[in-house]
Design a protein around this motif. Structure first.
Motif, mmCIF file in Angstrom:
data_model
loop_
_atom_site.group_PDB
_atom_site.id
_atom_site.type_symbol
_atom_site.label_atom_id
_atom_site.label_comp_id
_atom_site.label_asym_id
_atom_site.label_seq_id
_atom_site.Cartn_x
_atom_site.Cartn_y
_atom_site.Cartn_z
ATOM 1 N N LEU A 143 0.822 -1.207 0.000
ATOM 2 C CA LEU A 143 0.000 0.000 0.000
ATOM 3 C C LEU A 143 0.857 1.258 0.000
ATOM 4 O O LEU A 143 0.476 2.273 -0.574
ATOM 5 N N LEU A 144 2.020 1.204 0.618
ATOM 6 C CA LEU A 144 2.956 2.332 0.534
ATOM 7 C C LEU A 144 3.406 2.528 -0.903
ATOM 8 O O LEU A 144 3.379 3.647 -1.430
ATOM 9 N N VAL A 145 3.828 1.460 -1.557
ATOM 10 C CA VAL A 145 4.302 1.546 -2.941
ATOM 11 C C VAL A 145 3.213 2.141 -3.824
ATOM 12 O O VAL A 145 3.466 3.034 -4.651
ATOM 13 N N ASP B 278 3.151 8.100 -7.302
ATOM 14 C CA ASP B 278 2.949 9.324 -8.074
ATOM 15 C C ASP B 278 3.539 10.566 -7.405
ATOM 16 O O ASP B 278 3.323 11.687 -7.862
ATOM 17 N N LEU B 279 4.304 10.377 -6.309
ATOM 18 C CA LEU B 279 4.892 11.510 -5.605
ATOM 19 C C LEU B 279 6.319 11.770 -6.081
ATOM 20 O O LEU B 279 7.059 10.837 -6.404
ATOM 21 N N THR B 280 6.705 13.032 -6.110
ATOM 22 C CA THR B 280 8.078 13.404 -6.461
ATOM 23 C C THR B 280 8.985 13.160 -5.259
ATOM 24 O O THR B 280 8.691 13.650 -4.156
ATOM 25 N N ASP C 12 10.468 -0.556 4.035
ATOM 26 C CA ASP C 12 9.912 0.642 3.403
ATOM 27 C C ASP C 12 10.987 1.706 3.195
ATOM 28 O O ASP C 12 11.060 2.340 2.142
ATOM 29 N N ALA C 13 11.806 1.918 4.220
ATOM 30 C CA ALA C 13 12.838 2.955 4.144
ATOM 31 C C ALA C 13 13.811 2.693 2.998
ATOM 32 O O ALA C 13 14.184 3.610 2.255
#
Length: 210
Positions: free
Chosen positions: A26-28, A33-35, A49-50
């Motif tokens: 869900l993080l991916v 779409d974020l810069t 995640d990090a």
């Protein structure tokens, strides 16, 4: 009573590796779409995640209460050539919080059976304060126990709703709600049980101006 640090140190000491090392799906999905910019990963565990964020070009501050988990994450970062892109910090978030502001603050499944009433909400309120103007707060959590333990849960725990999170981090309703949804996923339990679990996703964008 077991402290938060003692609980998680015992949790990570049981095995040489607890998690797969892969990022949360869900993080991916929500970050795609974020810069890339600066990111704060709260409750980073062993760093899946990090490290994924760092590999995508983010400069990451990764925070956990377990020194064991942080050491494993740092070792993996060094192996992957990402040591300079992740700052590993130990915090009990109910007592201390990393400094600075971030383009992305991520809290993935930030649950604990040792937390005091309202503690998660207070931590998420601090998380919201750490989001830079125009930045994103992403909170993903479990909405319920898996179907195969629902009738006999391991502990008595009330799972917070997205409405609870909104009330804690944005009581004046000034932030833009970009995603507010529930996701049902199939999963397999530790003894091979098949079932489903519902997770909740909340993505908020802080206004450019207060």
């Amino acid at each position: 009573m077991t402290t938060t640090e003692e609980f998680w140190e015992a949790f990570y000491s049981e095995r040489d590796q607890v998690w797969t090392g892969n990022p949360n799906e869900l993080l991916v999905e929500q970050v795609a779409d974020l810069t890339p910019g600066s990111a704060l990963d709260l409750g980073c565990g062993e760093g899946g995640d990090a490290l994924w964020l760092a590999g995508q070009g983010w400069q990451v501050t990764a925070v956990d209460v377990s020194a064991t988990a942080l050491a494993r994450g740092a070792a993996r970062a060094a192996e992957a050539g990402l040591a300079d892109r992740v700052d590993w910090q130990r915090h009990d978030l109910s007592r201390s919080f990393p400094t600075g502001s971030f383009d992305l603050v991520s809290a993935q499944f930030l649950h604990s059976s040792t937390e005091a009433e309202g503690e998660r909400g207070r931590v998420l309120a601090r998380a919201a304060e750490a989001v830079a103007p125009g930045g994103v707060l992403l909170v993903v959590g479990h909405a319920e126990w898996p179907t195969f333990v629902r009738d006999n849960p391991p502990v008595d725990y009330r799972f917070p709703t997205n409405a609870d999170v909104l009330a804690a981090v944005d009581p004046s309703r000034r932030w833009l709600v970009e995603v507010d949804e529930s996701v049902v996923r199939e999963l397999t339990g530790p003894n091979g049980e098949r079932g489903t679990r519902t997770d909740v996703v909340l993505r908020l964008r802080r206004p450019e101006r207060s």
